[in-house]
Write a protein that holds these residues in place. Structure first.
Motif, PDB file in Angstrom:
ATOM      1  N   GLU A 144      23.965  76.340  80.121  1.00 48.52           N
ATOM      2  CA  GLU A 144      23.013  75.232  80.128  1.00 48.52           C
ATOM      3  C   GLU A 144      21.881  75.513  81.115  1.00 48.52           C
ATOM      4  O   GLU A 144      22.097  76.005  82.221  1.00 48.52           O
ATOM      5  N   LEU A 145      20.649  75.199  80.692  1.00 51.11           N
ATOM      6  CA  LEU A 145      19.486  75.344  81.557  1.00 51.11           C
ATOM      7  C   LEU A 145      19.134  73.977  82.138  1.00 51.11           C
ATOM      8  O   LEU A 145      18.952  73.012  81.386  1.00 51.11           O
ATOM      9  N   VAL A 146      19.047  73.886  83.460  1.00 52.19           N
ATOM     10  CA  VAL A 146      18.759  72.620  84.137  1.00 52.19           C
ATOM     11  C   VAL A 146      17.427  72.735  84.857  1.00 52.19           C
ATOM     12  O   VAL A 146      17.260  73.565  85.758  1.00 52.19           O
ATOM     13  N   PHE A 147      16.464  71.923  84.444  1.00 52.46           N
ATOM     14  CA  PHE A 147      15.153  71.892  85.086  1.00 52.46           C
ATOM     15  C   PHE A 147      15.175  70.845  86.197  1.00 52.46           C
ATOM     16  O   PHE A 147      15.738  69.756  86.040  1.00 52.46           O
ATOM     17  N   GLY A 148      14.539  71.164  87.299  1.00 52.90           N
ATOM     18  CA  GLY A 148      14.495  70.248  88.421  1.00 52.90           C
ATOM     19  C   GLY A 148      13.458  70.691  89.427  1.00 52.90           C
ATOM     20  O   GLY A 148      12.679  71.624  89.172  1.00 52.90           O
ATOM     21  N   PRO A 149      13.426  70.032  90.577  1.00 50.09           N
ATOM     22  CA  PRO A 149      12.458  70.421  91.611  1.00 50.09           C
ATOM     23  C   PRO A 149      12.755  71.822  92.119  1.00 50.09           C
ATOM     24  O   PRO A 149      13.882  72.302  92.012  1.00 50.09           O
ATOM     25  N   PRO A 150      11.758  72.506  92.661  1.00 48.60           N
ATOM     26  CA  PRO A 150      11.997  73.856  93.199  1.00 48.60           C
ATOM     27  C   PRO A 150      12.855  73.820  94.447  1.00 48.60           C
ATOM     28  O   PRO A 150      13.372  72.775  94.849  1.00 48.60           O
ATOM     29  N   LYS A 151      13.010  74.974  95.076  1.00 50.96           N
ATOM     30  CA  LYS A 151      13.978  75.158  96.155  1.00 50.96           C
ATOM     31  C   LYS A 151      13.813  74.167  97.288  1.00 50.96           C
ATOM     32  O   LYS A 151      14.796  73.702  97.872  1.00 50.96           O
ATOM     33  N   SER A 152      12.592  73.835  97.645  1.00 49.19           N
ATOM     34  CA  SER A 152      12.334  72.901  98.738  1.00 49.19           C
ATOM     35  C   SER A 152      10.994  72.234  98.494  1.00 49.19           C
ATOM     36  O   SER A 152      10.248  72.611  97.585  1.00 49.19           O
ATOM     37  N   ALA A 153      10.677  71.231  99.325  1.00 47.46           N
ATOM     38  CA  ALA A 153       9.388  70.550  99.186  1.00 47.46           C
ATOM     39  C   ALA A 153       8.238  71.535  99.374  1.00 47.46           C
ATOM     40  O   ALA A 153       7.192  71.425  98.710  1.00 47.46           O
ATOM     41  N   ALA A 154       8.417  72.511 100.263  1.00 42.56           N
ATOM     42  CA  ALA A 154       7.365  73.500 100.505  1.00 42.56           C
ATOM     43  C   ALA A 154       7.163  74.421  99.312  1.00 42.56           C
ATOM     44  O   ALA A 154       6.117  75.061  99.190  1.00 42.56           O
ATOM     45  N   SER A 155       8.156  74.491  98.424  1.00 46.16           N
ATOM     46  CA  SER A 155       8.043  75.364  97.255  1.00 46.16           C
ATOM     47  C   SER A 155       7.132  74.784  96.191  1.00 46.16           C
ATOM     48  O   SER A 155       6.745  75.491  95.252  1.00 46.16           O
ATOM     49  N   VAL A 156       6.794  73.501  96.290  1.00 40.60           N
ATOM     50  CA  VAL A 156       5.783  72.912  95.403  1.00 40.60           C
ATOM     51  C   VAL A 156       4.428  73.365  95.922  1.00 40.60           C
ATOM     52  O   VAL A 156       4.003  72.962  97.015  1.00 40.60           O
ATOM     53  N   ARG A 157       3.756  74.199  95.167  1.00 43.77           N
ATOM     54  CA  ARG A 157       2.553  74.835  95.708  1.00 43.77           C
ATOM     55  C   ARG A 157       1.646  75.322  94.594  1.00 43.77           C
ATOM     56  O   ARG A 157       2.045  75.395  93.430  1.00 43.77           O
ATOM     57  N   ALA A 158       0.420  75.657  94.961  1.00 41.13           N
ATOM     58  CA  ALA A 158      -0.540  76.282  94.057  1.00 41.13           C
ATOM     59  C   ALA A 158      -0.851  77.663  94.606  1.00 41.13           C
ATOM     60  O   ALA A 158      -1.186  77.805  95.785  1.00 41.13           O
ATOM     61  N   VAL A 159      -0.728  78.688  93.756  1.00 40.96           N
ATOM     62  CA  VAL A 159      -0.929  80.068  94.191  1.00 40.96           C
ATOM     63  C   VAL A 159      -2.043  80.693  93.364  1.00 40.96           C
ATOM     64  O   VAL A 159      -2.053  80.564  92.128  1.00 40.96           O
ATOM     65  N   THR A 160      -2.964  81.354  94.032  1.00 36.94           N
ATOM     66  CA  THR A 160      -4.115  81.947  93.363  1.00 36.94           C
ATOM     67  C   THR A 160      -3.744  83.270  92.697  1.00 36.94           C
ATOM     68  O   THR A 160      -3.107  84.131  93.312  1.00 36.94           O
ATOM     69  N   ILE A 161      -4.173  83.437  91.451  1.00 38.68           N
ATOM     70  CA  ILE A 161      -3.950  84.684  90.717  1.00 38.68           C
ATOM     71  C   ILE A 161      -5.076  85.663  91.067  1.00 38.68           C
ATOM     72  O   ILE A 161      -6.254  85.283  91.061  1.00 38.68           O
ATOM     73  N   PRO A 162      -4.770  86.910  91.385  1.00 39.28           N
ATOM     74  CA  PRO A 162      -5.831  87.881  91.596  1.00 39.28           C
ATOM     75  C   PRO A 162      -6.752  87.939  90.372  1.00 39.28           C
ATOM     76  O   PRO A 162      -6.284  87.928  89.225  1.00 39.28           O
ATOM     77  N   LEU A 163      -8.050  87.982  90.605  1.00 39.39           N
ATOM     78  CA  LEU A 163      -9.017  87.949  89.508  1.00 39.39           C
ATOM     79  C   LEU A 163      -8.768  89.028  88.464  1.00 39.39           C
ATOM     80  O   LEU A 163      -8.993  88.816  87.268  1.00 39.39           O
ATOM     81  N   VAL A 164      -8.285  90.172  88.910  1.00 40.04           N
ATOM     82  CA  VAL A 164      -8.082  91.285  87.999  1.00 40.04           C
ATOM     83  C   VAL A 164      -7.055  90.962  86.923  1.00 40.04           C
ATOM     84  O   VAL A 164      -7.051  91.576  85.842  1.00 40.04           O
ATOM     85  N   PHE A 165      -6.191  89.971  87.180  1.00 41.29           N
ATOM     86  CA  PHE A 165      -5.137  89.636  86.217  1.00 41.29           C
ATOM     87  C   PHE A 165      -5.434  88.384  85.396  1.00 41.29           C
ATOM     88  O   PHE A 165      -4.614  87.990  84.564  1.00 41.29           O
ATOM     89  N   ILE A 166      -6.591  87.754  85.595  1.00 40.26           N
ATOM     90  CA  ILE A 166      -6.942  86.580  84.796  1.00 40.26           C
ATOM     91  C   ILE A 166      -6.975  86.916  83.304  1.00 40.26           C
ATOM     92  O   ILE A 166      -6.428  86.167  82.482  1.00 40.26           O
ATOM     93  N   PRO A 167      -7.576  88.040  82.890  1.00 39.51           N
ATOM     94  CA  PRO A 167      -7.552  88.378  81.454  1.00 39.51           C
ATOM     95  C   PRO A 167      -6.128  88.521  80.909  1.00 39.51           C
ATOM     96  O   PRO A 167      -5.872  88.155  79.757  1.00 39.51           O
ATOM     97  N   ASP A 168      -5.218  89.036  81.725  1.00 42.79           N
ATOM     98  CA  ASP A 168      -3.827  89.157  81.287  1.00 42.79           C
ATOM     99  C   ASP A 168      -3.223  87.778  81.029  1.00 42.79           C
ATOM    100  O   ASP A 168      -2.473  87.589  80.052  1.00 42.79           O
ATOM    101  N   ALA A 169      -3.563  86.807  81.892  1.00 42.43           N
ATOM    102  CA  ALA A 169      -3.043  85.455  81.721  1.00 42.43           C
ATOM    103  C   ALA A 169      -3.625  84.795  80.469  1.00 42.43           C
ATOM    104  O   ALA A 169      -2.901  84.141  79.706  1.00 42.43           O
ATOM    105  N   VAL A 170      -4.924  84.986  80.257  1.00 42.07           N
ATOM    106  CA  VAL A 170      -5.578  84.412  79.077  1.00 42.07           C
ATOM    107  C   VAL A 170      -4.960  84.979  77.803  1.00 42.07           C
ATOM    108  O   VAL A 170      -4.642  84.249  76.850  1.00 42.07           O
ATOM    109  N   TRP A 171      -4.759  86.295  77.775  1.00 42.72           N
ATOM    110  CA  TRP A 171      -4.189  86.949  76.595  1.00 42.72           C
ATOM    111  C   TRP A 171      -2.756  86.489  76.354  1.00 42.72           C
ATOM    112  O   TRP A 171      -2.354  86.216  75.219  1.00 42.72           O
ATOM    113  N   HIS A 172      -1.975  86.371  77.433  1.00 45.79           N
ATOM    114  CA  HIS A 172      -0.588  85.941  77.288  1.00 45.79           C
ATOM    115  C   HIS A 172      -0.517  84.523  76.706  1.00 45.79           C
ATOM    116  O   HIS A 172       0.294  84.250  75.800  1.00 45.79           O
ATOM    117  N   LEU A 173      -1.345  83.621  77.209  1.00 47.50           N
ATOM    118  CA  LEU A 173      -1.353  82.251  76.705  1.00 47.50           C
ATOM    119  C   LEU A 173      -1.677  82.204  75.219  1.00 47.50           C
ATOM    120  O   LEU A 173      -1.102  81.411  74.458  1.00 47.50           O
TER     121      LEU A 173
END
Length: 390
Positions: free
Chosen positions: A235-264
């Protein structure tokens, strides 16, 4: 003249010639001492000590500690509803595999420090990893701390210095070329998974829980707000991450933005809640769907011992080498304490040379001179400021 009757407890001589002491507990039940005594005086002294113990509020019901560690441990885990599913799985496994086999049949009152010392040594001698043994010891210590609070035992027998300290072996750090080789070697649907694990410092559970709405390819941001745990049942259980500090926004290196667009466009459903990463049959991401591809990729990259989690370790190390501050690392890693981030700062010994060189450059600029010597450093016969050494 009749013998003076004691005001607390009773003493009587047994047919064996030894003396038995009995006393009324706070609940009114008459209880015998756990041993007999050679002399009447010894039995009376024991009763006096027991009376003082009750008066101080230190008395424990001798029968309270007669619950087995196996049963108490299972209840201890079950009675903690705030534990994350992943933590429950960890605790249940440690209790079942490493605590219960040797200690589970013992009553709490019968667990002693020497027994625990032997238990720990036996685990290590049997080849159980030191990190796992430390985790099992810490879990047992927590259980028995609660038993003390529950007044089932008077003292926690977990008194082995350093037994709960994890000394993890040094994990490998991949090179940029090796990581890019892994990216090229895994199936296309998993390439962004590897990139975000390394360059965005995301954990497996965080990656598996990402949805389309969590990826902003315009500003190049990945938002982490949940995690997923796979239970032993599958069974897969979705929930909050490891700690409150784990809720975060992380910047993707610009060089990999095309990879993200293509994957989506290629692998992610159109709905905002569509999972970012899915298996070959569009089901949720599972380690079992990925492990074979991972093993093949790390062999091609020449790092056969690399674990998936080592990508996060590698990315954190690189981030420290770029000059990231302690706060930067904590925010990127999703940690609320400085301990883990400091490890990465300490690992980057090359940073100290950069700092030293930068300080030296300040001196050179102030003096308006180039550093003396052919190796680019100050003259070894004098200080940087030009004053001879003594």
């Amino acid at each position: 003249m009749a013998a003076k009757r004691r005001h607390f407890g009773r003493v009587r001589k047994l047919p064996s010639g030894r003396w038995q002491a009995r006393y009324p507990g706070p609940d009114g039940d008459l209880r015998p001492a756990d041993t007999t005594f050679e002399r009447k005086r010894d039995a009376e002294l024991w009763l006096s000590a027991k009376e003082s113990e009750i008066a101080r509020g230190d008395w424990l019901d001798p029968s309270a500690g007669k619950v087995t560690l196996h049963d108490y441990g299972n209840s201890w885990i079950r009675e903690r509803p705030k534990l994350r599913p992943k933590t429950v799985v960890l605790y249940e496994g440690l209790h079942r595999l490493h605590i219960t086999p040797a200690l589970g049949k013992l009553n709490l009152a019968d667990i002693t420090t020497p027994r625990l010392r032997k238990w720990r040594r036996d685990l290590l001698d049997a080849g159980v990893g030191p990190v796992t043994v430390a985790k099992a010891y810490r879990l047992l210590r927590s259980m028995l701390n609660t038993a003390v609070s529950d007044r089932l035992i008077s003292r926690n027998p977990c008194q082995i210095d350093g037994a709960g300290v994890e000394k993890s072996p040094e994990r490998p750090i991949a090179t940029v070329a090796q990581v890019l080789t892994i990216v090229d070697a895994v199936p296309e649907r998993y390439r962004l998974l590897v990139l975000l694990a390394c360059f965005n410092s995301l954990r497996w559970g965080e990656l598996a829980a990402l949805a389309r709405r969590h990826v902003d390819t315009t500003d190049g941001i990945v938002t982490v707000e949940r995690s997923v745990v796979e239970l032993p049942t599958g069974e897969l259980v979705f929930g909050p991450p490891k700690s409150a500090a784990s809720v975060r926004a992380v910047t993707i290196p610009l060089v990999f933005i095309p990879d993200a667009v293509w994957h989506l466009a290629e692998f992610t459903g159109s709905r905002p809640d569509s999972l970012l990463f899915v298996g070959p049959k569009d089901g949720p991401l599972r380690r079992s769907n990925f492990q074979e591809h991972w093993r093949t990729a790390i062999e091609k990259a020449g790092v056969p011992g690399l674990h998936f989690h080592d990508l996060r370790h590698t990315g954190n190390t690189w981030a420290a080498e770029t000059g990231a501050t302690l706060r930067d690392l904590m925010d990127r890693m999703g940690h609320s304490t400085t301990r883990a981030a400091l490890i990465y700062l300490h690992k980057t010994a090359g940073r100290d040379r950069k700092i030293a060189d930068a300080l030296g450059k300040l001196v050179e600029d102030a003096r308006g001179t180039e550093p003396e010597g052919t190796d680019g450093h100050a003259n070894p016969e004098g200080h940087a400021g030009g004053t001879p050494t003594e």
